[in-house]
Design an enzyme around this catalytic site. Sequence first.
Site, PDB file in Angstrom:
ATOM      1  CE1 TYR A   4      -2.919  -3.129   0.297  1.00  0.00           C
ATOM      2  CE2 TYR A   4      -3.253  -2.659   2.624  1.00  0.00           C
ATOM      3  CZ  TYR A   4      -3.486  -3.451   1.523  1.00  0.00           C
ATOM      4  OH  TYR A   4      -4.293  -4.557   1.635  1.00  0.00           O
TER       5      TYR A   4
ATOM      6  N   GLY B 108     -23.733   3.189  -2.407  1.00  0.00           N
ATOM      7  CA  GLY B 108     -24.757   2.788  -3.368  1.00  0.00           C
ATOM      8  C   GLY B 108     -24.435   3.269  -4.768  1.00  0.00           C
TER       9      GLY B 108
ATOM     10  CG  LEU C 179     -18.802  -1.828   4.668  1.00  0.00           C
ATOM     11  CD1 LEU C 179     -18.500  -0.440   5.190  1.00  0.00           C
ATOM     12  CD2 LEU C 179     -20.197  -2.258   5.091  1.00  0.00           C
TER      13      LEU C 179
END
Length: 344
Positions: A61, A219, A211
């Site tokens: 990362y 969404g 998630l």
Amino acid sequence: MPKEMKRIKLGSQGLEVSAIGLGCMGMSFAYGPAKPEHDMIQLIHHAINSGVTHLNTSDLYGPYTNEILIGKALKGVPREKVQVATKFGLRFGDGFGEVEIHGEPEYVRASCEASLERLGVDYIDLYYAHRIDPKVPIEITMGELKKLVEEGKIKYIGLSEASPETIRRAHAVHPLSAVQLEWSLWSRDSEEDVIPLCRELGIGIVPWAPLGSGFFASGPKILDNLTNDDYRKVLPRLQGENFDHNKRVFEQVNKMAEKKGCTLAQLALAWVLHQGDDVCPIPGTTKIGNLNQNLGALSVKLTAQDMAELESMASFKGARMPEEILKISYKNANTPPLSSWKSE
């Protein structure tokens, strides 16, 4: 937010962590530009003060910058208050988007020592092979990890995106404390083989992207504000017809969240948390408000009927990752037999 964070055990070697961890990747890597260091240190401190003890990172990362960030955040924090998980084995190649996988003993050791220095710690609580090297028998990689445990440089060993066969072979060399995998309402293929095997062997389960890489939080609006260097722009589930279908599923699941009096992100995270006391999801975030919302998922109670209803609704379309990344992930993550290894 719960008054006192629940703690769970991962594996049978003694590793104990908060019921929810914190994925730190997006602070420095993959989800657009690196976020301001001061803000991310503040976020990590808020997480620790809220009872989150399990911090997840990798030398990939940045590369390296996320470990350096965590090292800065941990200055002054009592060492026993956190469990730091990091990974080795993936590094960028010469071409755009190319990655190399390494599991050779000397690479394992050099990576561990470099991570210790960047993190500013004397030991790593949980050290994962980020991906499985198809050139090196897993027994060879695990042999070096076992030596690092014996030397006190790492406490517990994990594998990320490993196949059942690889997990079984690795566990025979030294007990694994955790397997990291993608597991959420929209990524459930590991339920067929990896998760049952982990439970057979007593290995903890650490779901990443619980998630749906932010889909359950944002969404259909998720694509509105993504920068060009955000990895999610290439996720198959957020493309074309897949995305159109998945937006409809999102709306359906969102109605259930409204009935339960929680956000959809909390409902999706609660579904993972209800999978058992051997499961520690590591949702990532770069905002304190989102972190607080994630912790609120611990208070969402789901019945067996709720779980079944959610699972029947959550029929998402599209592969969970781009094809080039799937090629190095668990379905294909096997290594040659030990007998093939020729030490130099």
